[in-house]
Design an enzyme around this catalytic site. Structure first.
Site, PDB file in Angstrom:
ATOM      1  N   SER A 123      -1.149  -0.744  -4.524  1.00  0.00           N
ATOM      2  CA  SER A 123      -2.010   0.395  -4.822  1.00  0.00           C
ATOM      3  C   SER A 123      -1.548   1.594  -4.014  1.00  0.00           C
ATOM      4  CB  SER A 123      -3.469   0.087  -4.476  1.00  0.00           C
ATOM      5  OG  SER A 123      -3.632   0.021  -3.068  1.00  0.00           O
TER       6      SER A 123
ATOM      7  N   GLU B 224       0.838  -1.196   0.000  1.00  0.00           N
ATOM      8  CA  GLU B 224       0.000   0.000   0.000  1.00  0.00           C
ATOM      9  C   GLU B 224       0.874   1.246   0.000  1.00  0.00           C
ATOM     10  OE1 GLU B 224      -4.194  -0.956   2.226  1.00  0.00           O
ATOM     11  OE2 GLU B 224      -2.586  -0.101   3.425  1.00  0.00           O
ATOM     12  N   CYS B 225       0.656   2.127  -0.931  1.00  0.00           N
ATOM     13  CA  CYS B 225       1.320   3.427  -1.000  1.00  0.00           C
ATOM     14  C   CYS B 225       2.844   3.264  -0.893  1.00  0.00           C
ATOM     15  CB  CYS B 225       0.766   4.371   0.051  1.00  0.00           C
ATOM     16  SG  CYS B 225       1.120   6.111  -0.290  1.00  0.00           S
ATOM     17  N   GLY B 226       3.441   3.531   0.269  1.00  0.00           N
ATOM     18  CA  GLY B 226       4.871   3.350   0.406  1.00  0.00           C
ATOM     19  C   GLY B 226       5.299   1.920   0.122  1.00  0.00           C
TER      20      GLY B 226
END
Length: 451
Positions: free
Chosen positions: A437, A332-334
């Site tokens: 994502s 997720e993200c990072g």
């Protein structure tokens, strides 16, 4: 079976930057010092404030989000308050600030949560540069929605006794109770950095700051009156367990260190309730996922601040690659950026990442991406099947240079506008899958569509 919630309050303000986080922390620490069990909550999507809440209260702070969570889910998460003497929830932004199109239980505004839970609101007002006018602002907030009760105000950044007297006179004329008046003070402020506030574990002086905040609030606020203003509010239905968040596997290897720390407590709680075992590991310590794990999850965080160190972690990279050949890996993200080919730091230096996805990201030109996200999965992912509708949020400054893999989902914002950050997915011959994502999962959607 229904049981009353402990009495609670929601701490809010007309806008961000008024000092409500410092006030919330001071109240949590002050009531704790009196021997009370105080349960903190945070309205809306936020990873930073709850870590400070947890340190101040000694109880894990839980996010409650009216846009992303149905009422039954909020009721289930509110069970964290069992055994507490008092609930203190911190709002986000201004009291009535939310999105234009309501979600599961509301528009994400703090007022929606206060109304749903029956918690009176205490307003933190930055009165610098004004006097009686502060009462007009507070009165407008108090009268804006009949289902939201304002119990009183705490004045912040009071310049002098004369200034305080003028503001108090305005509040008295408006029929509003002043529960505290905080003079200007810099020594209890939390430092800011990068995406916002520093994380709790990054502050070596954290306990001293919390102690100072508790003393500051105790000396300048009416704690007995604040506690008396709390109300038990809405009774919850213990049989309404709410929507669970499926575990990505029976044994979940969870990246957990200074680079990967943004994971919501309610996700881990839901996974454990389903019988999943959480197996933490540290990529920054060059560790890979536990070989016995059945899935691997890389949360968000600050990989951009640790990119050179991550790039040098060959053991982590090789272990993760081997794991991904036969089992699912999700970021997720990072965590998503760390799964990509490379990350360009703010100074223009490119750092090698895990290389399991084709994603290339850059911080050389910062561009803020912020807001709620509604995503329909194009592929099975992290315990969810194809077509599942998920609610989450996005907050980062990275620019996508390349995103060549198959999209993970169709994603829109809270207004239904398409978002380019669709996520990515790759499948491997051995049965493994890597997905990622930019949106942080809050939970499955029970209502809504992508139109």
């Amino acid at each position: 079976m229904t049981r009353p919630m402990p009495p609670g309050l929601l701490i809010s303000a007309p806008a961000s930057g008024t000092g409500k986080t410092t006030v919330t922390l001071g109240l949590l620490a002050a009531f704790r010092a009196q021997g009370l069990q105080v349960q903190p909550f945070k309205s809306g999507p936020d990873y930073i404030d709850p870590t400070f809440h947890t340190a101040a209260a000694g109880r894990v702070s839980v996010n409650l989000d009216t846009w992303a969570m149905p009422p039954a889910r909020i009721a289930a998460l509110a069970r964290a308050a069992e055994g507490a003497d008092l609930v203190l929830a911190e709002g986000s932004m201004g009291l009535f600030d939310g999105v234009a199109r309501p979600g599961e239980s509301g528009a994400g505004a703090s007022a929606d949560l206060a109304a749903l839970m029956g918690w009176p609101v205490i307003l933190v007002l930055d009165v610098s540069g004004q006097a009686q006018t502060a009462a007009a602002v507070a009165m407008g907030l108090a009268r804006f929605r009949p289902d939201v009760q304002v119990a009183g105000v705490i004045l912040n950044k009071v310049a002098s006794p004369r200034h305080e007297a003028l503001v108090r006179a305005g509040m008295e004329a408006a029929g509003l109770t002043v529960l505290g008046a905080l003079p200007r003070s810099a020594h209890v402020a939390l430092p800011e950095r990068h995406l916002g506030l520093v994380q709790a574990e990054e502050l070596p002086r954290l306990m001293q700051i919390l102690s100072d905040a508790a003393s500051f609030v105790t000396d300048n606020c009416d704690l007995p009156a604040i506690r008396a203003a709390a109300r038990c509010g809405t009774e919850r239905n213990d049989e309404a367990a709410g929507t669970t968040v499926p575990a990505p596997g029976e044994r979940v290897a969870l990246a957990r260190d200074a680079a990967f720390s943004f994971v919501y407590p309610h996700l881990l709680t839901s996974w454990r309730e389903q019988g999943a075992t959480i197996l933490p590991f540290s990529p920054l310590a060059d560790e890979g996922p536990d070989p016995s794990a059945t899935a691997c999850w890389l949360p968000g965080g600050y990989p951009e601040l640790h990119a050179p160190r991550l790039a040098a972690c060959d053991g982590f990279r090789s272990s993760l690659a081997e794991f991904s050949r036969t089992r699912p890996v999700h970021g997720e993200c990072g965590g998503y950026m760390a799964l990509g080919q490379g990350l360009i730091a703010a100074d223009g230096t490119r750092h090698r990442m895990a290389g399991l996805l084709g994603l290339e990201t850059s911080f050389a030109k910062r561009r803020m991406h912020l807001g709620y996200r509604l995503a329909r999965l194009a592929q099975p992912c992290a315990g969810f099947g194809t077509g599942t509708l998920l609610r989450g949020h996005e907050f980062h400054y990275a620019t996508i240079l390349s995103q060549p893999d198959d999209p993970l989902a169709t994603v829109v914002d809270a207004n239904g506008q398409a978002v380019e950050e669709s996520g990515s997915v790759r499948h491997f011959v051995g049965g493994g899958m890597v997905s990622g994502s930019f949106f942080h999962l809050i939970g499955p959607a029970s209502i809504g569509d992508l139109s």
